[in-house]
Design an enzyme around this catalytic site. Sequence first.
Site, PDB file in Angstrom:
ATOM      1  N   PHE A 155      12.910   7.665  51.122  1.00 13.89           N
ATOM      2  CA  PHE A 155      13.049   9.247  50.951  1.00 13.89           C
ATOM      3  C   PHE A 155      12.756   9.905  52.620  1.00 13.89           C
ATOM      4  O   PHE A 155      13.562  10.824  52.597  1.00 13.89           O
ATOM      5  CB  PHE A 155      11.865   9.663  49.990  1.00 13.89           C
ATOM      6  CG  PHE A 155      12.708   9.250  48.591  1.00 13.89           C
ATOM      7  CD1 PHE A 155      13.623  10.022  48.151  1.00 13.89           C
ATOM      8  CD2 PHE A 155      11.840   8.362  47.773  1.00 13.89           C
ATOM      9  CE1 PHE A 155      14.048   9.662  46.853  1.00 13.89           C
ATOM     10  CE2 PHE A 155      12.302   8.223  46.380  1.00 13.89           C
ATOM     11  CZ  PHE A 155      13.486   8.608  46.035  1.00 13.89           C
ATOM     12  N   HIS A 156      11.968   9.557  53.005  1.00 12.05           N
ATOM     13  CA  HIS A 156      11.616  10.272  54.386  1.00 12.05           C
ATOM     14  C   HIS A 156      12.904  10.023  55.292  1.00 12.05           C
ATOM     15  O   HIS A 156      13.256  10.996  55.982  1.00 12.05           O
ATOM     16  CB  HIS A 156      10.274   9.657  55.107  1.00 12.05           C
ATOM     17  CG  HIS A 156       9.253  10.028  54.805  1.00 12.05           C
ATOM     18  ND1 HIS A 156       8.646   9.722  53.550  1.00 12.05           N
ATOM     19  CD2 HIS A 156       8.471  11.076  55.439  1.00 12.05           C
ATOM     20  CE1 HIS A 156       7.421  10.559  53.469  1.00 12.05           C
ATOM     21  NE2 HIS A 156       7.261  11.536  54.521  1.00 12.05           N
ATOM     22  N   GLU A 157      13.491   8.772  55.387  1.00 12.90           N
ATOM     23  CA  GLU A 157      14.531   8.609  56.129  1.00 12.90           C
ATOM     24  C   GLU A 157      15.836   9.483  55.550  1.00 12.90           C
ATOM     25  O   GLU A 157      16.433   9.939  56.526  1.00 12.90           O
ATOM     26  CB  GLU A 157      15.090   7.105  55.882  1.00 12.90           C
ATOM     27  CG  GLU A 157      16.473   6.753  56.594  1.00 12.90           C
ATOM     28  CD  GLU A 157      16.131   6.898  58.084  1.00 12.90           C
ATOM     29  OE1 GLU A 157      17.485   7.262  58.826  1.00 12.90           O
ATOM     30  OE2 GLU A 157      15.363   6.756  58.879  1.00 12.90           O
TER      31      GLU A 157
END
Length: 226
Positions: A142-144
């Site tokens: 999700f951060h990516e």
Amino acid sequence: RRRWVMSRMLEMALIWFAILFVAVQYIMPGLRNTLVTLEHPDVLRFAEGLVKIAVPNFVVWILGFYAIFHLQLNIIAELLSFGDRQFYRDWWNATTVEYFWKSWNLPVHQWMVAHVYIPMVRNRIAGKQMASLTCFTLSAVFHEIIVSIPFRNFKMLAFGGMMAQVLLIEMTRPLKGKQVGNVIFWLSIILGQPLIVLLYFRDHMKGMSGPWTEADSQFYTKLLGL
């Protein structure tokens, strides 16, 4: 409490204005200046540019944390008459990286525990360590996505930075309760985030998007002096 809500909303607006001011006046010029030095990659110049943007980047991050977790979530909780308002713990006192990830974003952490970790352990899909690693990997994905979509760049740098935290978690675990653990945690936060921002900004300004290319390999080889 209408007056309380209006006061918090005004405070949040001022905080976001401060974030915009710091980003425009300090971070963007620093990124552009560092970008010039990256035309001829040198690890010392790169480190200098990283340090120059580290402080304003941290100011933006801490202001953003305050705006979202202390103001915005409390405003929503007040409007919905939601009683449980512990959205974070004292992550700034973390002596292990593990404690930070369990403390700074309690809504997401508790969601991960309830919907990923516990079902995996309860149904014997995986042991506790593998379930924890699965939660962290999902968070890294999700951060990516959050970083790569606005930059139009999918090179797994944010994902790799997140997964490197797993090593820091294991390294700092024996340092629980020790000041050196807190120092390592703060260094990872202050230097790690601007590093990812700088690399994504470089690719964005050069129009480099998509997966890893040969040009990326050559750049990092020169940067590291290999």
